[in-house]
Every structure is written in structure tokens, then in C-alpha cells.
Design an enzyme around this catalytic site. Structure first.
Site, PDB file in Angstrom:
ATOM      1  N   TRP A  73       0.910  -1.248  -0.124  1.00  0.00           N
ATOM      2  CA  TRP A  73       0.068   0.036  -0.217  1.00  0.00           C
ATOM      3  C   TRP A  73       0.863   1.189  -0.008  1.00  0.00           C
ATOM      4  CZ3 TRP A  73       0.307   3.285   4.318  1.00  0.00           C
ATOM      5  CH2 TRP A  73       0.948   2.727   5.501  1.00  0.00           C
ATOM      6  N   LYS A 146     -17.266  -2.714  18.050  1.00  0.00           N
ATOM      7  CA  LYS A 146     -16.952  -3.009  16.507  1.00  0.00           C
ATOM      8  C   LYS A 146     -15.841  -3.506  16.074  1.00  0.00           C
ATOM      9  CE  LYS A 146     -17.637   0.060  12.640  1.00  0.00           C
ATOM     10  NZ  LYS A 146     -16.001   0.192  12.253  1.00  0.00           N
ATOM     11  N   ASP A 147     -15.720  -4.165  15.031  1.00  0.00           N
ATOM     12  CA  ASP A 147     -14.660  -4.841  14.612  1.00  0.00           C
ATOM     13  C   ASP A 147     -13.919  -5.759  15.206  1.00  0.00           C
ATOM     14  OD1 ASP A 147     -15.415  -3.634  12.236  1.00  0.00           O
ATOM     15  OD2 ASP A 147     -13.839  -1.798  12.484  1.00  0.00           O
TER      16      ASP A 147
END
Ligand code: MG
Length: 212
Positions: A73, A146-147
Site C-alpha cells: 500500500w 465494533k470490528d
């Protein structure tokens, strides 16, 4: 900057690092920088830098965490989403309470707790590191992790040691106690906060990728 603190209205750079590399950089306005609170504002549609694939395509959310983690990336140009966000962090805390509003009429959306490394001052703003796990807060001040799946995957591939993962979870549990007690910042009327109308949406200043 005065006395090592930022001044209200200053345009500084908030960066998140991923294993040392800058993976997200956004210009923010300083709303408060005091021993009690660092409050940073990002307007809707703020230009910023975000991790993306080498060809500039977004990193697909549909990939598993392990697959995304293995992708090469780079940073590329992006725009913060349509919602304004105010990030409220106690100095030294490994979590940040984020308040979201939508649209020109400032409809308050929700609170969200980002678990992250304590803010570290740099010559241009603050650096942190995202800890993947988050806590979302409902309109009735209910909460949910979350996650958790990403957080578990990150432990499997060794991004967090057992002790580090336990510390991240503990920072989340501290935030949950804050939510359940309706304590700061949930008790401070931040939902009615509005930015100074004189603040134009900032762009990333030169040198956003320098400074330590
Ligand atoms: Mg997060």
C-alpha cells in the site's frame, strides 16, 4: 503553538501510523488543547491522505483482515466523508470519543469510541495508531463493540501481543464505563458544539509527512 500546546483555531496535522508508517493523515482544527482535553475538528469533505493500493484503488473492505494486511500500500489523496467529526481525547488515554454530525444543519448522528495509542505531540500536530477495535454508541447511549473480528485477526497474525491486546480491550472497557456513567465527554453538551464559521475547510499543509 504556545507553551507546547496548540492554540484554538490552529490548523494542525493528525496522523495515524501503522507499524511505523503513516497510514492516515488529516488536517484538523484545534478546538481545545489543555491538560484535560485535546479536541480536534475535521470538517466534512476535508482533503486528506489515506492508505490505498499501489494503483490508487481503495483497499477492498470485502477482503479479510489477513488479506488486507498483506497488500502492498501507499498513501494517496482522499476526502473525509460527508460527516463532520469532533475528536475528544484525554491526554494519555488510549481511546478517543468521536462525535459525528451530518449536513449543513448539523444533525447529531452518534458517538463512537476509537481505540488508539495515546496522542503523541509532533512538531506539526499529533500522531497516534489505530487499535482496530472500536466501541459504537447508540442514540440511547447503549454501546457495542465494533470490528472484534478484525481485532482477533490482528492478534492471530501477531500485530498485537497478548499483553497489548489486553490493554486495548481494557481501554475499551474504560470507555464503556464512561458511557454507562454518562461521564465526560457525554455529559458536557458537545452535541451542541459548532465550529467557528470563519474556519475554512483546511488542506494538508506542506510537510504533513515530516516531523516526528
Ligand atoms: Mg478504529
Amino acid at each position: 503553538m504556545a507553551d507546547g500546546m496548540w492554540t484554538r483555531g490552529e490548523r494542525i496535522v493528525l496522523r495515524y501510523r501503522n507499524r511505523g508508517r503513516i497510514s492516515w493523515a488529516t488536517p484538523v482544527r484545534v478546538v481545545e488543547d489543555s491538560p484535560a482535553c485535546v479536541a480536534l475538528y475535521t470538517a466534512a469533505e476535508t482533503p486528506q491522505k489515506r492508505a490505498m493500493q499501489l494503483d490508487g484503488a481503495p483497499i477492498p473492505r470485502a477482503l479479510s483482515y489477513e488479506e488486507r494486511h498483506a497488500l502492498p500500500w501507499r498513501l494517496g489523496d482522499a476526502v473525509w466523508r460527508e460527516n463532520a467529526v469532533l475528536m475528544l481525547t484525554r491526554p494519555g488515554a488510549a481511546h478517543s470519543f468521536w462525535a459525528f454530525w451530518r449536513g449543513a444543519d448539523w444533525v447529531f448522528l452518534n458517538w463512537y469510541v476509537n481505540l488508539q495509542a495515546p496522542l503523541r505531540r509532533t512538531s506539526i500536530g499529533f500522531d497516534s495508531e489505530d487499535h482496530l477495535l472500536d466501541v459504537v454508541v447508540g442514540p440511547d447511549r447503549s454501546w457495542a463493540w465494533k470490528d472484534e473480528d478484525e481485532f482477533a485477526a490482528a492478534q492471530r497474525i501477531g500485530r498485537f501481543t497478548v499483553d497489548e491486546a489486553a490493554a486495548v480491550r481494557a481501554a475499551g472497557e474504560e470507555a464503556i464505563r464512561t458511557i454507562e456513567r454518562r461521564a465526560w465527554p457525554l455529559d458536557a453538551g458537545w452535541e451542541a458544539w459548532r465550529p467557528d464559521p470563519a474556519w475554512a475547510t483546511p488542506s494538508l499543509r506542506d510537510g504533513w509527512d515530516a516531523g516526528a
